[in-house]
Design an enzyme around this catalytic site. Structure first.
Site, PDB file in Angstrom:
ATOM      1  N   TYR A 129     -76.566 -72.246 -16.926  1.00 34.16           N
ATOM      2  CA  TYR A 129     -75.175 -72.630 -16.631  1.00 34.16           C
ATOM      3  C   TYR A 129     -74.809 -72.388 -15.167  1.00 34.16           C
ATOM      4  O   TYR A 129     -73.762 -72.837 -14.702  1.00 34.16           O
ATOM      5  CB  TYR A 129     -74.187 -71.878 -17.537  1.00 34.16           C
ATOM      6  CG  TYR A 129     -74.389 -72.063 -19.029  1.00 34.16           C
ATOM      7  CD1 TYR A 129     -75.229 -73.051 -19.531  1.00 34.16           C
ATOM      8  CD2 TYR A 129     -73.747 -71.240 -19.947  1.00 34.16           C
ATOM      9  CE1 TYR A 129     -75.424 -73.209 -20.905  1.00 34.16           C
ATOM     10  CE2 TYR A 129     -73.923 -71.389 -21.319  1.00 34.16           C
ATOM     11  CZ  TYR A 129     -74.775 -72.368 -21.787  1.00 34.16           C
ATOM     12  OH  TYR A 129     -74.949 -72.508 -23.139  1.00 34.16           O
ATOM     13  N   SER A 162     -81.996 -69.402 -29.705  1.00 35.38           N
ATOM     14  CA  SER A 162     -81.003 -70.474 -29.773  1.00 35.38           C
ATOM     15  C   SER A 162     -81.726 -71.792 -30.029  1.00 35.38           C
ATOM     16  O   SER A 162     -82.807 -72.018 -29.484  1.00 35.38           O
ATOM     17  CB  SER A 162     -80.221 -70.537 -28.454  1.00 35.38           C
ATOM     18  OG  SER A 162     -79.295 -71.602 -28.492  1.00 35.38           O
ATOM     19  N   ARG A 184     -54.926 -73.418 -25.969  1.00 38.91           N
ATOM     20  CA  ARG A 184     -56.033 -73.668 -26.905  1.00 38.91           C
ATOM     21  C   ARG A 184     -56.786 -72.382 -27.209  1.00 38.91           C
ATOM     22  O   ARG A 184     -57.119 -72.108 -28.361  1.00 38.91           O
ATOM     23  CB  ARG A 184     -56.998 -74.712 -26.331  1.00 38.91           C
ATOM     24  CG  ARG A 184     -56.506 -76.119 -26.547  1.00 38.91           C
ATOM     25  CD  ARG A 184     -57.618 -77.159 -26.431  1.00 38.91           C
ATOM     26  NE  ARG A 184     -57.033 -78.460 -26.688  1.00 38.91           N
ATOM     27  CZ  ARG A 184     -57.285 -79.553 -26.008  1.00 38.91           C
ATOM     28  NH1 ARG A 184     -58.161 -79.528 -25.021  1.00 38.91           N
ATOM     29  NH2 ARG A 184     -56.695 -80.689 -26.316  1.00 38.91           N
TER      30      ARG A 184
END
Ligand SMILES: NC(=O)C1=CN([C@@H]2O[C@H](COP(=O)(O)OP(=O)(O)OC[C@H]3O[C@@H](n4cnc5c(N)ncnc54)[C@H](O)[C@@H]3O)[C@@H](O)[C@H]2O)C=CC1
Ligand SMILES: O=CCc1c[nH]c2ccccc12
Length: 271
Positions: free
Chosen positions: A51, A138, A241
């Site tokens: 990332y 993962s 959110r």
């Protein structure tokens, strides 16, 4: 507390909702987004070598009022720049400004080179050396997990996978294998039925159940994921959110609600 921490097979507890940092580079940057999450009820941050925001995540962790022991930090071995696991974890810790992470994951089975047993032995050493409190995987399927478990000294604590109602039938064998082996499932992209695949068979039951609870359809998807026993890793740059996701922890779906979502999910695959 609505999102109860979950005990991992390592003995450590993992907060059952996480703020994910993938694609936090746009608009408001990762530092502000991670700080916003930490200031709005999130104490579990999910990042990865791939990332490219571990340094920013580290800055946010330093600048927050929460102490290190109050935040669960996950990062992942993504095979970035062809670096091996021992080098990658050291780089990640240096980027994050931490002595250890709470959870270190192999980002995908294709990254387990030269093979899964050899890769996992390196992950076990990461835990033995105190660089990660727990280790996991993962995107591993059942066969990948079987290969891993056959040679493992330490079983993975977590398998972080794609999970939402449109892929539930396909992913169910992974959930079943994980449950039998004490591996916690962490669900990413739980909101895809709304964000990427609206207009499908889930719309009707999701809207009806949401109206019944006075909730949003996002909150119902989160409550469904929680009901499946999974930890949720989600994201948003919008404070409202983020707050809504946390509030979804208070929603307990009935067996009929869950069955209706399962049935509609089985009718439509992800677009
Ligand atoms: N291990 C892996 O291979 C993967 C891990 N992840 C992790 O999971 C985290 C969350 O992944 P996501 O797919 O973003 O999760 P998600 O399915 O929870 O979606 C969150 C996104 O949906 C948007 N959203 C929420 N409600 C919406 C609405 N009503 N209309 C339109 N958009 C709406 C949010 O603003 C946010 O951008 C990532 O940041 C990363 O940390 C994600 C993908 C793969
Ligand atoms: O985690 C989200 C998807 C992703 C982005 N980069 C990589 C590298 C390896 C596996 C998955 C991903």
């Amino acid at each position: 507390m609505p999102w109860e921490p979950i005990k991992l097979n390592s003995g450590y507890y993992m907060p059952s909702i996480a703020f994910g940092t993938w694609k936090t580079g746009n608009g408001q940057g990762p530092i502000d987004q991670v700080k916003q999450a930490l200031g709005n009820g999130y104490n579990h941050i999910d990042t990865a070598q791939a990332y490219k925001n571990e340094e920013e995540t580290g800055v946010a962790l330093k600048e927050t009022e929460l102490s290190r022991s109050d935040v669960f930090v996950t990062t992942k071995y993504s095979g970035t720049n062809g670096l091996d696991i021992p080098t990658s974890i050291k780089n990640s810790l240096s980027n994050l400004g931490l002595l250890d992470v709470d959870l270190y994951l192999v980002h995908a089975p294709r990254l387990a080179v030269p093979d899964i047993p050899t890769c996992w032995a390196q992950m076990e050493k990461v835990q033995d050396d105190g660089l990660a409190k727990s280790i996991g995987i993962s995107n591993f399927g059942v066969k990948d997990m079987e290969t891993l478990v056959a040679s493992a000294r330490i079983k993975p604590a977590v398998n972080q996978i794609l999970l939402h109602p449109y892929v539930y039938e396909r992913q169910k064998p992974i959930l079943e294998y994980a449950a039998k082996n004490g591996i916690i499932i962490e669900a990413y992209s739980a909101l895809i039925p709304i964000t990427k695949s609206p207009g499908g068979p889930l719309d009707k039951p999701l809207n009806e159940i949401a109206a019944k609870f006075g909730a949003t359809t996002e909150q119902i998807l989160m409550a469904w994921t929680k009901a499946k026993g999974a930890v949720v890793v989600t994201s948003s740059s919008k404070r409202t959110r983020l707050q809504g996701y946390i509030a979804a922890g208070d929603i307990t779906l009935s067996a009929e609600d869950i069955a209706a979502i399962d049935a509609a999910g089985a009718l439509g695959e992800e677009k």
